[in-house]
Structure formats: structure tokens, C-alpha cells
Design a protein around this motif. Structure first.
Motif, PDB file in Angstrom:
ATOM      1  N   MET A   1       6.020  16.356 -13.641  1.00 24.63           N
ATOM      2  CA  MET A   1       5.456  15.911 -12.354  1.00 24.63           C
ATOM      3  C   MET A   1       4.847  14.523 -12.507  1.00 24.63           C
ATOM      4  O   MET A   1       3.960  14.305 -13.332  1.00 24.63           O
ATOM      5  CB  MET A   1       4.385  16.906 -11.881  1.00 24.63           C
ATOM      6  CG  MET A   1       3.661  16.491 -10.598  1.00 24.63           C
ATOM      7  SD  MET A   1       4.717  15.977  -9.223  1.00 24.63           S
ATOM      8  CE  MET A   1       5.324  17.520  -8.600  1.00 24.63           C
ATOM      9  N   HIS A   2       5.382  13.586 -11.756  1.00 21.26           N
ATOM     10  CA  HIS A   2       4.809  12.242 -11.670  1.00 21.26           C
ATOM     11  C   HIS A   2       5.447  11.557 -10.459  1.00 21.26           C
ATOM     12  O   HIS A   2       6.444  12.048  -9.918  1.00 21.26           O
ATOM     13  CB  HIS A   2       5.037  11.459 -12.982  1.00 21.26           C
ATOM     14  CG  HIS A   2       6.462  11.329 -13.379  1.00 21.26           C
ATOM     15  ND1 HIS A   2       7.286  10.384 -12.845  1.00 21.26           N
ATOM     16  CD2 HIS A   2       7.230  12.037 -14.257  1.00 21.26           C
ATOM     17  CE1 HIS A   2       8.492  10.484 -13.372  1.00 21.26           C
ATOM     18  NE2 HIS A   2       8.487  11.494 -14.236  1.00 21.26           N
TER      19      HIS A   2
ATOM     20  N   ASN B   1      -3.870  11.529 -11.745  1.00 14.51           N
ATOM     21  CA  ASN B   1      -3.150  10.885 -10.630  1.00 14.51           C
ATOM     22  C   ASN B   1      -3.433   9.392 -10.550  1.00 14.51           C
ATOM     23  O   ASN B   1      -2.606   8.619 -10.083  1.00 14.51           O
ATOM     24  CB  ASN B   1      -3.515  11.547  -9.297  1.00 14.51           C
ATOM     25  CG  ASN B   1      -2.850  12.899  -9.163  1.00 14.51           C
ATOM     26  OD1 ASN B   1      -2.707  13.620 -10.153  1.00 14.51           O
ATOM     27  ND2 ASN B   1      -2.422  13.256  -7.973  1.00 14.51           N
TER      28      ASN B   1
ATOM     29  N   ARG C   1       4.314  12.630  -5.232  1.00 12.23           N
ATOM     30  CA  ARG C   1       4.167  13.899  -5.968  1.00 12.23           C
ATOM     31  C   ARG C   1       4.399  15.081  -5.030  1.00 12.23           C
ATOM     32  O   ARG C   1       5.063  16.055  -5.381  1.00 12.23           O
ATOM     33  CB  ARG C   1       2.748  14.009  -6.560  1.00 12.23           C
ATOM     34  CG  ARG C   1       2.507  13.124  -7.767  1.00 12.23           C
ATOM     35  CD  ARG C   1       1.021  13.157  -8.143  1.00 12.23           C
ATOM     36  NE  ARG C   1       0.733  12.312  -9.283  1.00 12.23           N
ATOM     37  CZ  ARG C   1       0.736  12.708 -10.563  1.00 12.23           C
ATOM     38  NH1 ARG C   1       0.988  13.961 -10.864  1.00 12.23           N
ATOM     39  NH2 ARG C   1       0.472  11.863 -11.534  1.00 12.23           N
TER      40      ARG C   1
END
Ligand SMILES: Cc1ncc(COP(=O)(O)O)c(C=O)c1O
Length: 365
Positions: free
Chosen positions: A344-345, A186, A252
């Protein structure tokens, strides 16, 4: 119009690059002021007294356990469903990883399985609950068992920067927390890097020593240590990323909610379960499906990248099987065959999420 979706999207802001150039021009590449600044700000953001920058998440785990005195003959509890590096440092220290099963809904260490394992082994020494995918393990239950058996608790927070449960941040509940800044995490340092968080001043001091050849302030090598330092260019990037990581995690979460809403009617898909008291940071968005490979191929043909985290349980890797007894962990093993990580980002758009979900729906129609 969307016709492909990247699994992840790593970008470094222009001002971050300027800060890196400043370090390069200064000639001060290691043991400079930025690592200390990064440590202080990371500790404050996490709500702990100390943070120690190290060269990777793996080093953060290794040095935390070493500083806590974990060594030969000790048993260290690790969930089966995790990345190899939650367990390999235990073996590196001559201790024994004892693998325990996970909760079928949160995919994190099952406290009941921990209690059973702790009662069975001879020298229970430490537990490494893993906040897998960005959702925190049940630390209240794990801490209660740790107190009973006097376990050192290291939260593997490598995937969970600033996730919370019951208002406490990952890395601030156990005796120490280990973080990774590997590029896909992250937040990153544009390379490898890691951080240990703790309220224990002695533990922090020991880790500082161990990361720097076991050397004390007086210049004498008091313990056997190697070089696990974080360098200044990485700290410059980390400081910039720290300013942004909470916003990115919010982005996110929004993408995750959209996936969950859009996939709710696809019976074959199990979306991630997030306990109400958990502020999940969705390092990964992982669904369960009955026919993972076929779905992954179908998505790939439509330009959608996917991943599997992880196809082999930690206790089934040859490097581990050859050294320790490997228990049957039914929940972990059943999960490994069914999981698929969708893109996912933080920059994932609504259109991209919709495109992925439409392809999943189409596959099952
Ligand atoms: C759960 C977990 N533990 C440990 C690590 C090791 O971190 P690093 O790759 O920075 O050594 C990672 C990341 O790769 C991870 O995801």
C-alpha cells in the motif's frame, strides 16, 4: 508487465530536497522558523488551535501524557491491537497501561470494553484510542465514557494523518492527538519526527517546555524535561509533504477500493470494513486470512512484499508482560494470527493491485 510489487515506495520531490539544502546552507538547524511554520500549518489542516513539533510519534505520546499530569498510580487505557509505542510511554511515566479489547470490525478500541475497564480500576486517568491502519476509532462513544470518568483522551493518530470520522479529523476530537512522521507513514519528514495537536493552550505550552529541557521563556528550567525537539531540515520536508498528503491519501483510498472489489469473491479473505462515516486514509491495507504464513510465502515467491502489523498484541511483549497484568483480549488475539498487510502506497498502479489480487485468488483456487 508486473512481476513484483513493493510493500511501500517512499520518494522525496526535487523541490523538497532544494528546501532541505536551503536549511543546510542557512546553518540554522534547530529552533528556527520552519518548525513553527510547520506547526501552524499542521494545526490549521487538522482543525485545532495548536500543534507542537517533536522528535517522534513516541515522544508525542510521552509528552502529551506527561503534560496532562499522568504519572505513578494512574491507569491509562490502551487497545491491545496496536504498535508497542502506544503503551510504552505510559510505563515510562510510571503509570499502568490497562489493555482493552478492540471492535472486531474496525480493529479500534471497543468503547464497551473501555467502559468496563474504567469502572474496574482505581485511578482511571487517560485513554489512548489508536486510529489503527488509518481508520478512526469511535471517538463519540469514547468521549462519552471519558467524560463520565474524567479521562484525558489522547488520540494515537500516528497512522491516521487527516483521516476523518463524522467530519472531524484525527487528532482534533480528544484532548490531544499524537502523530508520527516515521518514513513509512502517510507523510514523513525524511527521518523521525512527530507532532502533538490540541486546542488546549496550557497543554501545548507545557509540551513545548517538556520538549526543550523543561525550559520556560525566561530561560529557567521549570520542569524536568529532556530534548525531544524537531529540527529544521525535518520541518522543511514536513511542510512539503503537508501540501501533498491529502492527494496521496486519495490515491491510497483508490487502491484500497480496487483491492476490496477484486478480492470480494475470495471467500477466505476478509477485507477491511470501513464504517460509512469514516474517511479512511489507508496507512495500511490489511486483510484477514486463515493461513497467513502460507499466503505470505506464496506472494513472496511471486515478488509481492507483505507485512504483519502486528504479529504480537501490545500486551504480550516481554517488556510489558514483566511489568503489568496482561488480560485475555480474545478479539485482539484472534486477529493477530490472521492479519496480512498487502502492498500500500500512493503510487501503487491498478496493474500492481490486480497482480497481487490475482496471486491471492490463485493461492485459494
Ligand atoms: C500506532 C502507532 N503509535 C505510535 C507510533 C510511534 O511513532 P514513532 O515511530 O514516530 O515514534 C507508531 C509508529 O511507529 C504507530 O504506528
Amino acid at each position: 508487465m508486473v512481476d513484483s510489487v513493493e510493500f511501500t515506495d517512499i520518494r522525496i520531490a526535487d523541490e523538497t530536497i532544494e528546501d532541505v539544502v536551503d536549511v543546510l546552507e542557512s546553518g540554522r538547524f534547530v529552533k528556527g522558523p520552519l518548525v513553527e511554520q510547520f506547526e501552524n500549518r499542521f494545526a490549521a489542516a487538522c482543525g485545532v488551535d495548536h500543534a507542537v513539533g517533536v522528535s517522534s510519534g513516541t515522544a508525542a505520546i510521552l509528552l502529551s501524557l506527561a503534560a496532562a499530569g499522568v504519572g505513578e498510580g494512574d491507569s491509562v487505557f490502551v487497545p491491545g491491537h496496536t504498535f508497542f509505542a502506544s503503551a510504552s510511554p505510559v510505563l515510562e511515566l510510571g503509570a499502568t497501561p490497562v489493555f482493552v479489547d478492540i471492535d472486531p470490525e474496525t480493529y479500534t478500541m471497543d468503547p464497551d470494553a473501555l467502559a468496563t475497564a474504567a469502572a474496574e480500576v482505581e485511578r482511571p486517568a487517560a485513554a489512548v484510542p489508536v486510529h489503527i491502519y488509518g481508520g478512526m476509532a469511535d471517538m463519540d462513544a469514547i468521549d462519552a465514557i471519558a467524560n463520565e470518568y474524567d479521562l484525558f483522551v489522547l488520540e494515537d493518530s500516528c497512522q491516521a494523518h487527516f483521516a476523518t470520522r463524522n467530519g472531524s479529523a484525527a487528532g482534533s476530537v480528544g484532548d490531544a492527538g499524537a502523530f508520527s512522521f516515521y518514513p513509512s507513514k502517510n507523510m514523513t519528514v525524511a527521518g523521525d519526527g512527530g507532532m502533538v495537536t490540541t486546542d488546549d493552550a496550557d497543554l501545548a505550552e507545557n509540551i513545548r517546555m517538556l520538549r526543550n529541557h523543561g525550559r520556560g521563556d525566561e530561560g529557567v528550567h521549570r520542569r524536568l524535561g529532556l530534548n525531544y525537539r524537531l529540527d529544521e531540515t525535518n520541518a522543511a520536508v514536513g511542510l512539503n509533504q503537508l501540501d501533498r498528503v491529502r492527494d496521496w491519501s486519495e490515491m491510497r483510498r483508490r487502491a484500497a477500493q480496487r483491492y476490496t472489489d477484486r478480492l470480494a469473491d475470495v471467500d477466505e479473505v476478509t477485507t477491511p470494513w470501513v464504517p460509512v462515516d469514516v474517511d479512511h486514509v489507508f496507512h495500511l491495507y490489511v486483510i484477514q486470512v486463515p493461513d497467513r504464513e502460507a499466503l505470505a510465502d506464496y506472494l513472496s515467491n511471486r515478488g509481492v512484499d507483505t507485512g504483519v502489523h502486528y504479529p504480537t498484541p501490545a500486551h504480550r511483549h516481554p517488556a510489558i508482560v514483566s511489568r503489568v497484568e496482561t488480560p485475555e483480549l480474545p478479539v485482539t488475539e484472534a486477529l493477530c494470527d490472521r492479519i496480512l498487510s498487502l502492498p500500500m502506497h500512493p503510487r501503487l498502479t491498478d496493474e500492481e493491485v490486480d497482480y497481487v489480487c490475482a496471486a491471492v485468488e490463485e493461492f485459494y483456487r
